[in-house]
Design a protein around this motif. Structure first.
Motif, PDB file in Angstrom:
ATOM      1  N   PHE A   4      -9.993   1.563   2.197  1.00  0.00           N
ATOM      2  CA  PHE A   4     -10.028   2.389   3.406  1.00  0.00           C
ATOM      3  C   PHE A   4     -10.907   3.619   3.218  1.00  0.00           C
ATOM      4  CE2 PHE A   4      -6.761   0.562   6.102  1.00  0.00           C
ATOM      5  CZ  PHE A   4      -5.972  -0.161   5.223  1.00  0.00           C
ATOM      6  N   GLY A   5     -11.450   4.092   4.342  1.00  0.00           N
ATOM      7  CA  GLY A   5     -12.047   5.407   4.364  1.00  0.00           C
ATOM      8  C   GLY A   5     -10.950   6.451   4.519  1.00  0.00           C
TER       9      GLY A   5
ATOM     10  N   PHE B 195      -8.912   4.516  10.833  1.00  0.00           N
ATOM     11  CA  PHE B 195      -9.392   4.191   9.488  1.00  0.00           C
ATOM     12  C   PHE B 195     -10.349   3.009   9.542  1.00  0.00           C
ATOM     13  CE2 PHE B 195      -6.846   6.921   6.848  1.00  0.00           C
ATOM     14  CZ  PHE B 195      -5.656   7.105   7.535  1.00  0.00           C
TER      15      PHE B 195
ATOM     16  N   ARG C  59       2.724   6.321  12.964  1.00  0.00           N
ATOM     17  CA  ARG C  59       2.223   5.942  11.644  1.00  0.00           C
ATOM     18  C   ARG C  59       2.164   4.432  11.410  1.00  0.00           C
ATOM     19  NH1 ARG C  59       3.127   9.818   6.743  1.00  0.00           N
ATOM     20  NH2 ARG C  59       1.028   9.018   6.395  1.00  0.00           N
ATOM     21  N   GLN C  60       2.364   3.684  12.458  1.00  0.00           N
ATOM     22  CA  GLN C  60       2.135   2.241  12.373  1.00  0.00           C
ATOM     23  C   GLN C  60       0.637   1.985  12.215  1.00  0.00           C
ATOM     24  OE1 GLN C  60       4.393  -0.750  13.088  1.00  0.00           O
ATOM     25  NE2 GLN C  60       2.563  -1.694  12.217  1.00  0.00           N
ATOM     26  N   MET C  61       0.238   1.052  11.359  1.00  0.00           N
ATOM     27  CA  MET C  61      -1.171   0.685  11.196  1.00  0.00           C
ATOM     28  C   MET C  61      -1.469  -0.497  12.118  1.00  0.00           C
ATOM     29  SD  MET C  61      -2.718   2.615   8.938  1.00  0.00           S
ATOM     30  CE  MET C  61      -4.053   1.699   8.177  1.00  0.00           C
TER      31      MET C  61
ATOM     32  N   PHE D 209       3.572   0.809   2.847  1.00  0.00           N
ATOM     33  CA  PHE D 209       3.311  -0.271   3.782  1.00  0.00           C
ATOM     34  C   PHE D 209       3.301  -1.608   3.068  1.00  0.00           C
ATOM     35  CE2 PHE D 209       2.399   1.731   7.723  1.00  0.00           C
ATOM     36  CZ  PHE D 209       1.714   2.910   7.472  1.00  0.00           C
TER      37      PHE D 209
ATOM     38  N   GLN E 131       0.774   5.328   1.124  1.00  0.00           N
ATOM     39  CA  GLN E 131       0.022   6.342   1.851  1.00  0.00           C
ATOM     40  C   GLN E 131       0.708   7.692   1.684  1.00  0.00           C
ATOM     41  OE1 GLN E 131      -0.256   6.031   6.168  1.00  0.00           O
ATOM     42  NE2 GLN E 131      -2.289   6.952   6.139  1.00  0.00           N
ATOM     43  N   GLY E 132       0.088   8.569   0.917  1.00  0.00           N
ATOM     44  CA  GLY E 132       0.607   9.919   0.754  1.00  0.00           C
ATOM     45  C   GLY E 132       0.289  10.753   1.985  1.00  0.00           C
ATOM     46  N   PRO E 133       0.905  11.918   2.114  1.00  0.00           N
ATOM     47  CA  PRO E 133       0.669  12.794   3.273  1.00  0.00           C
ATOM     48  C   PRO E 133      -0.802  13.147   3.426  1.00  0.00           C
ATOM     49  CG  PRO E 133       2.530  13.558   1.956  1.00  0.00           C
ATOM     50  CD  PRO E 133       1.870  12.478   1.167  1.00  0.00           C
ATOM     51  N   GLY E 134      -1.350  12.895   4.600  1.00  0.00           N
ATOM     52  CA  GLY E 134      -2.744  13.231   4.878  1.00  0.00           C
ATOM     53  C   GLY E 134      -3.765  12.382   4.139  1.00  0.00           C
ATOM     54  N   GLN E 135      -3.340  11.260   3.606  1.00  0.00           N
ATOM     55  CA  GLN E 135      -4.244  10.407   2.834  1.00  0.00           C
ATOM     56  C   GLN E 135      -4.403   9.033   3.479  1.00  0.00           C
ATOM     57  OE1 GLN E 135      -2.770  10.266  -1.171  1.00  0.00           O
ATOM     58  NE2 GLN E 135      -3.097  12.431  -1.548  1.00  0.00           N
ATOM     59  N   ASP E 136      -5.388   8.294   2.988  1.00  0.00           N
ATOM     60  CA  ASP E 136      -5.545   6.921   3.450  1.00  0.00           C
ATOM     61  C   ASP E 136      -4.666   6.020   2.582  1.00  0.00           C
ATOM     62  OD1 ASP E 136      -7.795   5.657   1.267  1.00  0.00           O
ATOM     63  OD2 ASP E 136      -7.824   7.830   1.570  1.00  0.00           O
ATOM     64  N   PRO E 137      -4.345   4.838   3.076  1.00  0.00           N
ATOM     65  CA  PRO E 137      -3.518   3.917   2.283  1.00  0.00           C
ATOM     66  C   PRO E 137      -4.236   3.465   1.013  1.00  0.00           C
ATOM     67  CG  PRO E 137      -3.550   3.291   4.594  1.00  0.00           C
ATOM     68  CD  PRO E 137      -4.606   4.332   4.425  1.00  0.00           C
TER      69      PRO E 137
ATOM     70  N   TYR F 144       0.849  -1.184   0.000  1.00  0.00           N
ATOM     71  CA  TYR F 144       0.000   0.000   0.000  1.00  0.00           C
ATOM     72  C   TYR F 144       0.887   1.238   0.000  1.00  0.00           C
ATOM     73  CZ  TYR F 144      -3.859  -3.049   1.466  1.00  0.00           C
ATOM     74  OH  TYR F 144      -4.823  -4.039   1.548  1.00  0.00           O
TER      75      TYR F 144
ATOM     76  N   LEU G 277       4.607   7.078   2.387  1.00  0.00           N
ATOM     77  CA  LEU G 277       4.870   5.958   3.285  1.00  0.00           C
ATOM     78  C   LEU G 277       4.380   4.698   2.585  1.00  0.00           C
ATOM     79  CD1 LEU G 277       5.846   5.188   6.141  1.00  0.00           C
ATOM     80  CD2 LEU G 277       3.526   5.631   6.951  1.00  0.00           C
TER      81      LEU G 277
ATOM     82  N   PHE H  14      -4.126   0.742  -2.186  1.00  0.00           N
ATOM     83  CA  PHE H  14      -3.604  -0.563  -2.581  1.00  0.00           C
ATOM     84  C   PHE H  14      -2.796  -0.464  -3.872  1.00  0.00           C
ATOM     85  CE2 PHE H  14      -3.338  -5.000  -3.238  1.00  0.00           C
ATOM     86  CZ  PHE H  14      -3.703  -5.277  -4.543  1.00  0.00           C
TER      87      PHE H  14
ATOM     88  N   PHE I 127       0.035  -5.109   9.278  1.00  0.00           N
ATOM     89  CA  PHE I 127       0.900  -4.180   8.582  1.00  0.00           C
ATOM     90  C   PHE I 127       2.292  -4.113   9.208  1.00  0.00           C
ATOM     91  CE2 PHE I 127      -1.687  -1.655   5.573  1.00  0.00           C
ATOM     92  CZ  PHE I 127      -2.903  -2.276   5.787  1.00  0.00           C
ATOM     93  N   GLY I 128       3.271  -3.890   8.360  1.00  0.00           N
ATOM     94  CA  GLY I 128       4.612  -3.578   8.822  1.00  0.00           C
ATOM     95  C   GLY I 128       4.685  -2.115   9.217  1.00  0.00           C
ATOM     96  N   PRO I 129       5.838  -1.683   9.711  1.00  0.00           N
ATOM     97  CA  PRO I 129       5.984  -0.298  10.179  1.00  0.00           C
ATOM     98  C   PRO I 129       6.069   0.725   9.051  1.00  0.00           C
ATOM     99  CG  PRO I 129       8.059  -1.436  10.358  1.00  0.00           C
ATOM    100  CD  PRO I 129       7.051  -2.465   9.942  1.00  0.00           C
TER     101      PRO I 129
END
Lengths: 116, 116
Positions: free
Chosen positions: B106-107, B91, B43-45, A90, A37-43, A35, A88, A45, A107-109
């Motif tokens: 995700f939402g 999320f 930022r860990q999920m 994931f 994840q951009g800044p301020g966004q949801d992850p 996945y 980020l 796929f 999820f990983g870190p």
């Protein structure tokens, strides 16, 4: 309990360079997901692998490729990096061919990629 | 296509009080799974709670519980006795089993602030 391992945790690259992100799933998990994840966004796929075969593909740029190896670890290769690739990344893993086991992803870190 | 909507970008709650985060979803499938993930400043999920669509009973994990309204396609998260460590982005996520193609949708997330 063992968790998903991602390396490196942080990566700084310049535009047009190449990056490789690695993911080691939880032992006995056979499915890996990537996945972004951009800044301020949801992850979002990107791509997934089940038993070393690509199983699904999302909005992954053609500049990106990935694979899952015989030991189930996965690598995401990113070429011709652009500023917009800063995000980020994931990796998540799950177990099972279908049902809750396959949906329940751990999820990983994450790897924080910065493109300058 | 499946969608997940979180209409509360931000919520705040007094420490030790109860807060409910809303989530609605849409899918044409009858078999699916719903999840709440927590993303703290690290930022860990982190998987908080899961719900199988075929189960009528609402899932509970310690101070976290859900209100699953299948007909209304609603899946809210209730946090009781809020603690400072609950401060995070939350999320809501939906997954449909599909033999190796179990990506999470995700939402946009709800940022929860805990007021001491």
């Amino acid at each position: 309990a063992a968790g998903v391992i991602q390396s490196p945790r942080h990566l700084i690259k310049e535009k047009r360079e190449t990056a490789t992100l690695k993911c080691y799933p939880i032992p006995r998990h056979d499915t890996v997901y990537w996945y972004q994840q951009g800044p301020g966004q949801d992850p979002q796929f990107l791509i997934s692998f089940y038993e070393k075969m690509q199983s699904d593909k999302g909005s992954i740029p053609d500049r990106f490729s990935a694979q899952q190896f015989s030991d189930y670890h996965s690598e995401l290769n990113m070429s011709s990096l652009e500023l917009g690739d800063s995000a980020l990344y994931f990796c998540a893993s799950s177990s099972g061919t279908s049902g809750r086991g396959a949906c329940e992803q751990y999820f990983g870190p994450g790897t924080r990629l910065t493109v300058t | 296509a499946q969608t997940v909507t979180q209409s509360q970008p931000e919520m705040s709650v007094q420490e030790a009080e109860t807060v409910t985060l809303s989530c609605t979803y849409d899918t044409s499938e009858s078999d699916y799974y719903l999840f709440w993930y927590k993303q703290p400043p690290s930022r860990q999920m982190i998987l908080v709670i899961r719900q199988e669509a075929y189960k009528q009973q609402n899932a509970t994990e310690n101070r976290f519980s859900v209100n699953f309204q299948k007909a209304a396609k609603s899946f809210s998260l209730k946090i009781s006795d809020s603690q400072l460590g609950d401060a995070a982005m939350y999320f809501c996520a939906l997954c449909t089993p599909n033999f190796g193609n179990e990506k999470l949708t995700f939402g946009t997330g709800t940022r929860l602030t805990i007021i001491p």
